[in-house]
Design an enzyme around this catalytic site. Sequence first.
Site, PDB file in Angstrom:
ATOM      1  N   ASP A  41       0.761  -1.114  -0.208  1.00 39.52           N
ATOM      2  CA  ASP A  41      -0.144  -0.427   0.148  1.00 39.52           C
ATOM      3  C   ASP A  41       0.866   1.734   0.199  1.00 39.52           C
ATOM      4  O   ASP A  41       2.137   1.319   0.542  1.00 39.52           O
ATOM      5  CB  ASP A  41      -0.795   0.285   1.405  1.00 39.52           C
ATOM      6  N   ILE A  42      -0.099   2.048  -1.168  1.00 36.41           N
ATOM      7  CA  ILE A  42       0.902   3.375  -0.873  1.00 36.41           C
ATOM      8  C   ILE A  42       0.761   4.078   0.076  1.00 36.41           C
ATOM      9  O   ILE A  42      -0.401   4.554   0.251  1.00 36.41           O
ATOM     10  CB  ILE A  42       0.921   3.907  -2.344  1.00 36.41           C
ATOM     11  N   GLU A  97      -4.651   2.014  -4.058  1.00 41.40           N
ATOM     12  CA  GLU A  97      -3.322   2.288  -3.838  1.00 41.40           C
ATOM     13  C   GLU A  97      -3.066   0.894  -3.296  1.00 41.40           C
ATOM     14  O   GLU A  97      -1.557   1.349  -2.872  1.00 41.40           O
ATOM     15  CB  GLU A  97      -3.028   3.605  -3.654  1.00 41.40           C
TER      16      GLU A  97
END
Length: 247
Positions: free
Chosen positions: A106-107, A149
């Site tokens: 996950d960003i 994301e």
Amino acid sequence: WFKLLLGVAALLAVTGLVSWRVRALRRRNLTLQKMVAERTAELNRVNEQLRGQSLTDPLTGLKNRRYLGACMAEDVAQVRRVYRSVVAGHKERLQLNIDLIFLMVDIDFFKSVNDRYGHAVGDLVLQQVASIIREKTRDTDTVVRWGGEEFLVVARNAARSDAHLLAERIQSGIESHHFDLGNEVSIRKTCSVGFSFFPFSLEDPDLFHWEKIVDLADHCLYAAKRSGRNAWVGLYAGEILDRKSVV
């Protein structure tokens, strides 16, 4: 004699006409068969293209969640067969790369990119993250756009003892990358990673379905984010796992 010759000539003419008609029909049939084969091949190509599009994320070119449902059954069955042989006494196979590793990526603080630069720039960042993850994984691994994301990596024929190395490669690759936003503007981003393995228990390969392992990797991801982000967390089972003790 004239009548006889006339009859023979007529017979030969009829025979020639029939032979010509048969050859013409054969040529026509071959042409039709060729046309049918070409159109069938074209239809199969289009159907395969449509099927590929239905299993592919249009933004990043990665596989999507639907793809896993179509392909994981065979991968899981293969891993279970190997581990059943381990349980049966072939412990030497544990030295091989026989695990499935699921890594959820996950960003960190991705929403701030969309808020500040807009969704078009956010899409550029997602595309670059997809390229980084593909670069850090093997050709036999599958990278999935899980949603938003979040990305899911399925590492096949892997060793669970090396899972943290893959997590660190992905994490450091994103952290060190200068994300090009266009107009000579770039930013830096980090990511959080959670991972776990299939089978979860070495003694009981059938303990958890692969989808449960994805859930465990997701929980590890949120543990990494709660610990400050830009980190990885992995969940390992002990050598002895009581099925009744697992919720």
